[in-house]
Write an enzyme that holds these catalytic residues in place. Sequence first.
Site, short mmCIF file in Angstrom:
data_model
loop_
_atom_site.label_atom_id
_atom_site.label_comp_id
_atom_site.label_asym_id
_atom_site.label_seq_id
_atom_site.Cartn_x
_atom_site.Cartn_y
_atom_site.Cartn_z
N ASN A 95 12.14 7.72 4.77
CA ASN A 95 10.81 8.12 5.18
C ASN A 95 10.78 8.61 6.69
OD1 ASN A 95 7.42 6.57 5.87
ND2 ASN A 95 7.84 8.60 5.30
N GLN A 115 0.45 0.09 -2.73
CA GLN A 115 1.02 -0.69 -1.75
C GLN A 115 0.02 -1.75 -1.25
OE1 GLN A 115 1.01 0.96 2.38
NE2 GLN A 115 3.29 0.71 2.23
N ARG A 126 3.04 12.94 6.27
CA ARG A 126 2.40 14.13 6.98
C ARG A 126 2.58 15.55 6.41
NH1 ARG A 126 4.13 14.21 12.84
NH2 ARG A 126 5.96 13.23 11.86
N CYS A 142 3.49 -1.09 8.72
CA CYS A 142 2.55 -0.35 9.48
C CYS A 142 2.17 -0.88 10.76
CB CYS A 142 1.03 -0.76 8.64
SG CYS A 142 -0.43 0.23 9.60
N MET A 146 -1.26 6.80 2.44
CA MET A 146 -2.07 7.26 3.65
C MET A 146 -3.19 6.80 3.38
SD MET A 146 -1.00 11.33 3.02
CE MET A 146 -0.28 11.36 1.45
#
EC number: 1.3.1.-
Length: 353
Positions: A223, A94, A248, A123, A41
């Site tokens: 995911n 990441q 989330r 992304c 995140m």
Amino acid sequence: MTTKVSPSFARISPRNSAHNPINIFKECKKQGRPAFISGPMVRYSKLPFRELVRNYNVDIVYSPMILAREFVRNEIARCSDFTTNDKDRSLVVQVGSNNVVDFLRFIEMIHPYCDAIGLNCGCPVKEQVRSGIGAALMSEPEKVAEMIKAAKDKFGDKVTLETKIRIHKDIQETVRFVKMVEAAGVDWITVHGRTQTTRSSQPANFEAIKIIKESVSVPVVANGDCFSLEDAHRIANDTGVDGVMAVRGILENPAMFSGYKQVPWGAIERFFSIGVSYSLPFRVFQHHLSTMLESQISKQLRLELNNCKTLVELIDWFDAHFMLRRSTEEGYGKGVEVDYLVRPKENECSFNL
């Protein structure tokens, strides 16, 4: 001790193979469950949050995405983008990269400080896509395979590599992609069950994830749309994946993989202690608390929380409304319901009793 990566490369203890995600997948399979994973995140999966979720049955935790080009060229970027310590395990760092040179240099610098490295190929942020990283790589499987192979050729088993992808509109294109990166040597694949343009309000495509799982022999992680422990088990059962990643959901409830329906009050106390100890930037700290408590306190109280301007003001505000135990006090980190000093009237409180 906290370690910020710089050219001096401050030393931390060698990695334990038990923390390697591949070994974690195997151990979780023996337990009859998927691996529980806290995903990357931007701004929020920093060291304090990673330490918090490890109190609540999380097996693997990701760092925010780090841009390889800036990291390998700039000491300031290295010091600001990545912080770790001996407790920060199992950790996947990441990276956003689109060329072999930067990717290999990044791995060389970071791999002693993590348990695996994940290449971001999913992304959808336009700025990243325009730079040729993230979801831009979904249309360049040959380039991704080249990067993975180059890393495996140079580092071999010393480095464990993941690719995190989204699905294509044509699932066969995704199958071709994962087979190419598997052949290049990737150790596992994480699949977000949405395309680059699918809104988060639309359901994740778990049937597509199941097809991908059946197409490769390396572990696969699902995911998307995981907001509870029950969701994690359902997703694993429906797809056959080796792990389930929450993003989330775990931002809202860091204790979700321990079976809590809402964030327990003890997690709020723990986050206060950890965040202050590590000097987490105030606005990030405040946002975490606001997000965790959104469904449990009234709109008025949440507005007051968000209006605090400094850490001191925020602590004073919490102490004025709640029993916020410190780490040396009895009962610290154990509470479940919001611990009000004076419970609001029923119509002033939005949490479910």
